[in-house]
Design a protein around this motif. Structure first.
Motif, PDB file in Angstrom:
ATOM      1  N   THR A 280     -56.844 -37.538 -49.066  1.00  0.00           N
ATOM      2  CA  THR A 280     -55.688 -37.813 -48.214  1.00  0.00           C
ATOM      3  C   THR A 280     -54.953 -36.515 -47.917  1.00  0.00           C
ATOM      4  O   THR A 280     -55.215 -35.471 -48.525  1.00  0.00           O
ATOM      5  CB  THR A 280     -54.726 -38.797 -48.894  1.00  0.00           C
ATOM      6  OG1 THR A 280     -54.139 -38.151 -50.042  1.00  0.00           O
ATOM      7  CG2 THR A 280     -55.456 -40.056 -49.342  1.00  0.00           C
ATOM      8  N   SER A 337     -55.212 -40.077 -40.561  1.00  0.00           N
ATOM      9  CA  SER A 337     -53.905 -40.532 -40.077  1.00  0.00           C
ATOM     10  C   SER A 337     -53.334 -41.671 -40.916  1.00  0.00           C
ATOM     11  O   SER A 337     -52.833 -42.674 -40.391  1.00  0.00           O
ATOM     12  CB  SER A 337     -54.006 -40.966 -38.612  1.00  0.00           C
ATOM     13  OG  SER A 337     -54.477 -39.898 -37.810  1.00  0.00           O
ATOM     14  N   GLY A 338     -53.404 -41.530 -42.222  1.00  0.00           N
ATOM     15  CA  GLY A 338     -52.810 -42.509 -43.124  1.00  0.00           C
ATOM     16  C   GLY A 338     -53.647 -43.736 -43.391  1.00  0.00           C
ATOM     17  O   GLY A 338     -53.231 -44.628 -44.139  1.00  0.00           O
ATOM     18  N   LYS A 339     -54.831 -43.806 -42.804  1.00  0.00           N
ATOM     19  CA  LYS A 339     -55.701 -44.969 -43.009  1.00  0.00           C
ATOM     20  C   LYS A 339     -56.953 -44.569 -43.791  1.00  0.00           C
ATOM     21  O   LYS A 339     -57.527 -43.514 -43.552  1.00  0.00           O
ATOM     22  CB  LYS A 339     -56.095 -45.588 -41.667  1.00  0.00           C
ATOM     23  CG  LYS A 339     -54.910 -46.129 -40.872  1.00  0.00           C
ATOM     24  CD  LYS A 339     -55.365 -46.816 -39.607  1.00  0.00           C
ATOM     25  CE  LYS A 339     -54.171 -47.293 -38.788  1.00  0.00           C
ATOM     26  NZ  LYS A 339     -53.358 -48.300 -39.499  1.00  0.00           N
ATOM     27  N   VAL A 355     -60.798 -51.293 -43.779  1.00  0.00           N
ATOM     28  CA  VAL A 355     -59.799 -50.264 -43.475  1.00  0.00           C
ATOM     29  C   VAL A 355     -58.497 -50.657 -44.140  1.00  0.00           C
ATOM     30  O   VAL A 355     -58.043 -51.809 -44.025  1.00  0.00           O
ATOM     31  CB  VAL A 355     -59.606 -50.110 -41.960  1.00  0.00           C
ATOM     32  CG1 VAL A 355     -58.574 -49.013 -41.670  1.00  0.00           C
ATOM     33  CG2 VAL A 355     -60.922 -49.763 -41.276  1.00  0.00           C
ATOM     34  N   TYR A 356     -57.876 -49.687 -44.837  1.00  0.00           N
ATOM     35  CA  TYR A 356     -56.622 -49.910 -45.560  1.00  0.00           C
ATOM     36  C   TYR A 356     -55.518 -49.070 -44.930  1.00  0.00           C
ATOM     37  O   TYR A 356     -55.693 -47.881 -44.677  1.00  0.00           O
ATOM     38  CB  TYR A 356     -56.777 -49.525 -47.036  1.00  0.00           C
ATOM     39  CG  TYR A 356     -57.832 -50.320 -47.781  1.00  0.00           C
ATOM     40  CD1 TYR A 356     -57.474 -51.414 -48.559  1.00  0.00           C
ATOM     41  CD2 TYR A 356     -59.172 -49.968 -47.689  1.00  0.00           C
ATOM     42  CE1 TYR A 356     -58.444 -52.149 -49.238  1.00  0.00           C
ATOM     43  CE2 TYR A 356     -60.144 -50.699 -48.361  1.00  0.00           C
ATOM     44  CZ  TYR A 356     -59.779 -51.785 -49.133  1.00  0.00           C
ATOM     45  OH  TYR A 356     -60.748 -52.511 -49.802  1.00  0.00           O
ATOM     46  N   ASP A 357     -54.358 -49.717 -44.700  1.00  0.00           N
ATOM     47  CA  ASP A 357     -53.219 -48.994 -44.146  1.00  0.00           C
ATOM     48  C   ASP A 357     -52.495 -48.172 -45.200  1.00  0.00           C
ATOM     49  O   ASP A 357     -52.019 -47.067 -44.923  1.00  0.00           O
ATOM     50  CB  ASP A 357     -52.222 -49.970 -43.515  1.00  0.00           C
ATOM     51  CG  ASP A 357     -52.686 -50.422 -42.140  1.00  0.00           C
ATOM     52  OD1 ASP A 357     -53.449 -49.676 -41.502  1.00  0.00           O
ATOM     53  OD2 ASP A 357     -52.288 -51.512 -41.702  1.00  0.00           O
ATOM     54  N   THR A 358     -52.385 -48.716 -46.401  1.00  0.00           N
ATOM     55  CA  THR A 358     -51.698 -48.030 -47.492  1.00  0.00           C
ATOM     56  C   THR A 358     -52.488 -48.198 -48.773  1.00  0.00           C
ATOM     57  O   THR A 358     -53.185 -49.199 -48.961  1.00  0.00           O
ATOM     58  CB  THR A 358     -50.275 -48.575 -47.699  1.00  0.00           C
ATOM     59  OG1 THR A 358     -50.349 -49.982 -47.980  1.00  0.00           O
ATOM     60  CG2 THR A 358     -49.418 -48.349 -46.458  1.00  0.00           C
ATOM     61  N   SER A 368     -56.520 -53.995 -44.149  1.00  0.00           N
ATOM     62  CA  SER A 368     -55.819 -54.439 -42.943  1.00  0.00           C
ATOM     63  C   SER A 368     -56.784 -54.797 -41.831  1.00  0.00           C
ATOM     64  O   SER A 368     -56.415 -55.461 -40.866  1.00  0.00           O
ATOM     65  CB  SER A 368     -54.871 -53.341 -42.461  1.00  0.00           C
ATOM     66  OG  SER A 368     -55.594 -52.145 -42.208  1.00  0.00           O
ATOM     67  N   SER A 411     -57.699 -54.774 -33.790  1.00  0.00           N
ATOM     68  CA  SER A 411     -56.526 -55.502 -34.276  1.00  0.00           C
ATOM     69  C   SER A 411     -56.905 -56.867 -34.820  1.00  0.00           C
ATOM     70  O   SER A 411     -56.101 -57.526 -35.466  1.00  0.00           O
ATOM     71  CB  SER A 411     -55.512 -55.663 -33.139  1.00  0.00           C
ATOM     72  OG  SER A 411     -56.104 -56.323 -32.038  1.00  0.00           O
TER      73      SER A 411
END
Length: 608
Positions: A280, A337-339, A355-358, A368, A411
């Protein structure tokens, strides 16, 4: 009586003649006697007593640019020597003659911007007639300064190289503000003159720039009139520097460089980890532990051998592997980009990519987004690897001979890819199907056969085409299916795919492992037990590599060949410089992280 009349007429006529003669004589007295006795001569020229007049272009009171000229247009011929100037603007200009009645005032460099400048003009003509002094006033327009050039012009910045910024005019040194990640390193500033005083800035490292990707530089500055330059940001990449057979500095998964132990605990890995790790922006490291069905989390990149992981994603314990599980056998991890993106070799609900956002500190996380396994003509297969870059998702499907691309992170679950590489439609899935008729043919710039891995930074693209023993490169991002590659590595042309002996140019791929910082390329040449490095992004087919890791030269290929005798001797153990079936590559700042799959470990190489 007749005679008397005649005589009278004669007398009258004679009298008229006498009068005319007298008139001529008098005229001669007044106009014929000057200048000599001859009575002849020319009329004298009239005396010039009229002074010249002046027209200025532009007229007094106008605004002028810093490089504008002033035109002095006189009503008659005036020599340069008969014109004198005074005033602030005269001190910055140079007067020259254009023609006999026109002169021009040109700035020696530039008129000072933002100031009101005066000019007084005195002149006389050839007869000495003095013109009344003309006083003019001008306002010099303020033009914002700009950055004329930045060197190096390309993205590549060598570790000892300087950055040179040239401005369009003199700058106010005290107004300079610089920021950006590049300046985490120590540096010096030097001002110099190119055209004007203080128009050139040199930013040089005190020692060397730290190697690594995505280094930025922002500039803010004002000129002497207080005008700002437009916002400027420049991005550089300092290369990673290695030499043949360099040794790693740190091993993860083992206590030392000669061990190949496998276990499920905080320090060790299962047998044959697959795929690339990810780091990260904050330096947190995620490792795929394939056989142990887990992703290990290190809060920072280890700096010594055998450092234990801090957590495992969605696992209750580092020692038994129990806990919530969305997929098993992770094969590739990517961060952007944070993912965080994880590709699993097998998993429930027909999903392959998560895919994970956090990512919470304890490793507990819910995906997510989930993407289906690849399917074609009734067959379903997992993706061999996947990555995310600038919002796009790329997934290599070895069994379907294609790479699927989603232009935006979906999405909703199970969204179909937007386009493909290697095939023209989702119903095409035959290797090297150049005619797209379902038959296996010669490879081409458009086809794939068992693609193992994919890398992109959102602008360039690289794919390991394993069964064709090659790597395909796109110099810019394709936007439609079945787009041809620009460059092929490992083969002399796009139609060849033979396996060849190891050299600087050949590849024998089977698996994963490709990474770039945008200016260099790193490829895991798995069957030759080495990693090849191109120090420039290749621009021609069959380009030779510059550096090899895992081997002492480009002609060797034995695994764990510590003594470099060309064979793996009985009982020969791995070392800090050897590799066995490398299967993943990533980098963070000045560190290259290689998955040394056959030795059940990850190696960290420090750039020189």
């Amino acid at each position: 009586m007749r005679e008397a009349v005649v005589e009278g007429k004669f007398f009258k006529a004679n009298s008229k003649f006498i009068k005319a003669a007298l008139a001529l004589a008098i005229s001669s007295v007044f106009y014929g006697c000057s200048g000599g006795s001859g009575g002849g001569g020319e009329d004298p020229a009239p005396v010039d007593t009229t002074p010249p007049s002046l027209t200025l272009t532009p007229a007094s009171g106008a605004s002028i640019a810093a490089t504008d000229t002033l035109l002095l247009d006189f009503s008659e011929a005036v020599a340069l020597a008969d014109v004198s100037l005074s005033g602030a603007i005269q001190e910055m200009g140079e007067l020259s003659q254009v023609d006999q009645d026109t002169l021009i005032l040109t700035p020696i460099v530039e008129w000072t911007e933002g100031l009101e400048l005066s000019l007084t003009i005195a002149a006389q003509d050839a007869a000495g007639n003095q013109m009344a002094e003309v006083v003019a006033h001008y306002t010099v327009e303020g033009v914002a300064p700009s950055v004329v050039s930045v060197s190096p012009a390309q993205e590549r910045l060598e570790k000892g190289g300087a950055i040179t910024v040239q401005f369009s005019k003199s700058m106010d040194r005290d107004s300079l503000q610089i920021s950006g990640s590049l300046l985490d390193d120590e540096y010096t500033l030097t001002w110099s003159q190119s055209r004007f005083n203080d128009d050139t800035l040199v930013i040089a490292p005190k020692s060397r720039w730290l190697s690594g990707q995505d280094r930025s530089l922002q500039l803010e500055a004002k000129d002497l009139a207080g005008l700002d330059i437009p916002a400027e940001q420049h991005n550089f990449t300092v290369p990673l520097y290695f030499e043949n057979f360099d040794s790693a500095q740190v091993v993860i998964g083992q206590d030392n460089f000669s061990s190949t132990l496998t276990a499920i605990n905080a320090k060790n890995l299962g047998e044959g980890p697959q795929g690339s790790a990810a780091v990260t922006d904050e330096g947190k490291l995620f490792l795929p532990d394939y056989t142990n069905n887990r992703v290990l989390i290190f809060n920072s990149i280890p700096t010594s051998n055998g450092v234990p992981a801090n957590a495992a994603l969605n696992k209750d314990s580092l020692d038994d592997g129990t806990g919530r599980e969305f997929g098993s056998q992770p094969t590739n991890i990517s961060f952007d980009s944070g993912k965080l993106l994880i590709n699993y070799f097998s998993g429930p609900w027909d999903h392959s990519i998560y895919v994970y956002d956090t990512i919470p500190e304890d490793g507990r996380a819910l995906p997510s987004a989930k993407l289906l396994k690849d399917s074609c003509q009734g067959n379903v297969f997992v993706y061999s690897s996947a990555m995310i870059a600038k919002g796009r998702v790329f997934a290599a499907s070895s069994s379907m001979a294609r790479v699927a691309v989603w232009d935006d992170l979906p999405s909703m679950e199970n969204a179909a890819p937007d386009w493909l590489l290697g095939q023209s439609t989702l119903e095409n899935c035959t290797a090297n199907d150049r005619e797209q008729d379902g038959s296996i043919q010669q490879p081409s710039a458009r086809t794939l056969a068992m693609p193992g891995d994919v890398w992109s930074d959102g602008e360039k693209l690289a794919i390991t085409d394993s069964e064709n023993n090659r790597v395909l490169l796109w110099n810019s991002m394709p936007t439609s299916s079945f787009a041809p590659a620009d460059i092929v590595l490992g083969q002399a042309d796009f139609v060849s795919n033979e396996s060849q002996p190891p050299s600087r140019k050949t590849l024998s791929l089977f698996g994963r492992g490709i990474w770039s910082n945008g200016i260099q390329l790193f490829v895991a040449d798995s069957d030759n037990n080495r990693v090849l490095i191109w120090n420039q992004w290749p621009q021609e087919n069959f380009a030779p590599a510059d550096v090899v890791l895992g081997q002492g030269d480009f002609d060797r290929s034995a695994f764990n060949d510590s003594n470099q005798n060309g064979v793996t001797d009985e009982g020969e153990l791995p070392s800090a410089a050897t590799l066995k079936w490398p299967d993943g590559i990533t980098a963070y700042e000045d560190k290259l992280i290689i998955n040394d799959s056959g030795n059940n470990r990850f190696l960290i190489f420090q750039s020189r």
